[in-house]
Enzyme design. Structure first.
Site, PDB file in Angstrom:
ATOM      1  N   ASP A 115      -9.952   1.291  -1.158  1.00 14.17           N
ATOM      2  CA  ASP A 115      -9.359   1.907   0.013  1.00 14.17           C
ATOM      3  C   ASP A 115     -10.432   2.757   0.667  1.00 14.17           C
ATOM      4  O   ASP A 115     -11.199   3.438  -0.017  1.00 14.17           O
ATOM      5  CB  ASP A 115      -8.139   2.765  -0.353  1.00 14.17           C
TER       6      ASP A 115
ATOM      7  N   GLU B  41       0.840  -1.191   0.000  1.00 15.69           N
ATOM      8  CA  GLU B  41       0.000   0.000   0.000  1.00 15.69           C
ATOM      9  C   GLU B  41       0.875   1.241   0.000  1.00 15.69           C
ATOM     10  O   GLU B  41       1.768   1.365   0.830  1.00 15.69           O
ATOM     11  CB  GLU B  41      -0.912  -0.012   1.235  1.00 15.69           C
TER      12      GLU B  41
HETATM   13  P1  ITT Z   1      -7.577  -4.063   2.400  1.00 15.65           P
HETATM   14  O1  ITT Z   1      -6.835  -5.360   2.394  1.00 15.65           O
HETATM   15  O2  ITT Z   1      -8.750  -4.097   1.461  1.00 15.65           O
HETATM   16  O3  ITT Z   1      -6.713  -2.824   2.171  1.00 15.65           O
HETATM   17  P2  ITT Z   1      -7.971  -2.883   5.072  1.00 15.65           P
HETATM   18  O4  ITT Z   1      -8.659  -3.398   6.283  1.00 15.65           O
HETATM   19  O5  ITT Z   1      -6.496  -2.572   5.175  1.00 15.65           O
HETATM   20  O6  ITT Z   1      -8.229  -3.932   3.877  1.00 15.65           O
HETATM   21  P3  ITT Z   1      -8.565  -0.120   4.257  1.00 15.65           P
HETATM   22  O7  ITT Z   1      -7.128   0.211   4.202  1.00 15.65           O
HETATM   23  O8  ITT Z   1      -9.409   0.227   3.079  1.00 15.65           O
HETATM   24  O9  ITT Z   1      -8.797  -1.670   4.563  1.00 15.65           O
HETATM   25  O10 ITT Z   1      -9.320   0.540   5.478  1.00 15.65           O
HETATM   26  C1  ITT Z   1      -8.662   1.259   6.461  1.00 15.65           C
HETATM   27  C2  ITT Z   1      -9.342   1.134   7.782  1.00 15.65           C
HETATM   28  O11 ITT Z   1     -10.477   2.008   7.814  1.00 15.65           O
HETATM   29  C3  ITT Z   1      -9.885  -0.239   8.138  1.00 15.65           C
HETATM   30  O12 ITT Z   1      -8.884  -1.057   8.684  1.00 15.65           O
HETATM   31  C4  ITT Z   1     -10.947   0.124   9.169  1.00 15.65           C
HETATM   32  O13 ITT Z   1     -10.382   0.319  10.438  1.00 15.65           O
HETATM   33  C5  ITT Z   1     -11.468   1.466   8.641  1.00 15.65           C
HETATM   34  N1  ITT Z   1     -12.668   1.231   7.821  1.00 15.65           N
HETATM   35  C6  ITT Z   1     -12.785   1.268   6.477  1.00 15.65           C
HETATM   36  N2  ITT Z   1     -14.037   0.969   6.088  1.00 15.65           N
HETATM   37  C7  ITT Z   1     -14.716   0.723   7.214  1.00 15.65           C
HETATM   38  C8  ITT Z   1     -16.036   0.334   7.493  1.00 15.65           C
HETATM   39  O14 ITT Z   1     -16.920   0.088   6.517  1.00 15.65           O
HETATM   40  N3  ITT Z   1     -16.384   0.177   8.757  1.00 15.65           N
HETATM   41  C9  ITT Z   1     -15.523   0.386   9.763  1.00 15.65           C
HETATM   42  N4  ITT Z   1     -14.258   0.742   9.606  1.00 15.65           N
HETATM   43  C10 ITT Z   1     -13.856   0.908   8.331  1.00 15.65           C
END
Ligand code: ITT
Length: 188
Positions: A65, A36
């Site tokens: 993201d 990332e």
């Molecule tokens: P990927 O493998 O898809 O990147 P990730 O968990 O790292 O999964 P992101 O970087 O997109 O996902 O998201 C960053 C953070 O934002 C994620 O770890 C959550 O803590 C928060 N987040 C994103 N979408 C959310 C949602 O729908 N509900 C609650 N928290 C959310």
């Protein structure tokens, strides 16, 4: 029709899987190499993730993201939501918001779809709401227990089923746009 979602987050995958199935699309999860980039733009991060996955797979796929942008904290944690969640978590965010009257916040999502040899296409979605005064609910993931969407009945995302969350969520909005575009394109 099969479609690949490059993500390591099972909750995200489950949320969009239900939506795709309505259109007869079977979603597959790809937990490939993780790389990332640091950027303050969700769109740029999603695009980069989609290109990395598409190059490794040599097949079309999409990445997402997402982040929580809190008004009183000038948009923090935003693109740094993953790190903020791992470090200070929901309790840390609630502490930062202690005594704060302006509890406005917004979840944003950027979905990037990439085909080998082409530039990624990006679809965005957002949901406005409030930071709760305490954690509530055991469903969902991440900041769901402290986020109350505007237009709902006062429950946090973590107190909703996937279907209910999908009626409001940033991810559902971005994914709906992407699905419509994708289906039109397949027909053409
Ligand atoms: P990927 O493998 O898809 O990147 P990730 O968990 O790292 O999964 P992101 O970087 O997109 O996902 O998201 C960053 C953070 O934002 C994620 O770890 C959550 O803590 C928060 N987040 C994103 N979408 C959310 C949602 O729908 N509900 C609650 N928290 C959310």
């Amino acid at each position: 029709m099969d479609l690949i979602f490059a993500t390591r987050n099972r909750h995200k995958f489950e949320e969009v899987r239900e939506m795709a199935s309505v259109y007869g699309i079977k979603l597959k999860m790809y937990r490939g190499p993780r790389e990332e980039i640091q950027s303050d733009k969700l769109e740029e991060i999603a695009k980069h993730s989609a290109i990395v996955a598409c190059t490794a797979l040599k097949r079309p796929c999409f990445a997402e993201d997402a982040g929580l942008f809190v008004k009183a904290l000038h948009g923090f944690p935003g693109p740094y939501s993953s790190y903020a969640f791992k470090t200070i978590g929901n309790d840390g965010l609630l502490k930062l918001m202690a005594g704060e009257g302006n509890r406005g916040a917004e979840f944003r999502s950027a979905i990037a779809y990439c085909e080998p040899g082409s530039r990624p296409v990006v679809f965005s979605g957002n949901v406005r709401g409030y930071i709760a005064s305490a954690r509530r609910g055991s469903g969902g993931f991440g900041f769901d227990p402290i986020f109350i969407p505007i237009g709902g009945d006062g429950r946090t995302f973590a107190e909703m089923s996937i279907d209910e969350k999908n009626k409001f969520s940033h991810r559902a909005k971005a994914f709906e746009k992407f699905l419509k575009w994708y289906i039109q394109r397949k027909k053409a």
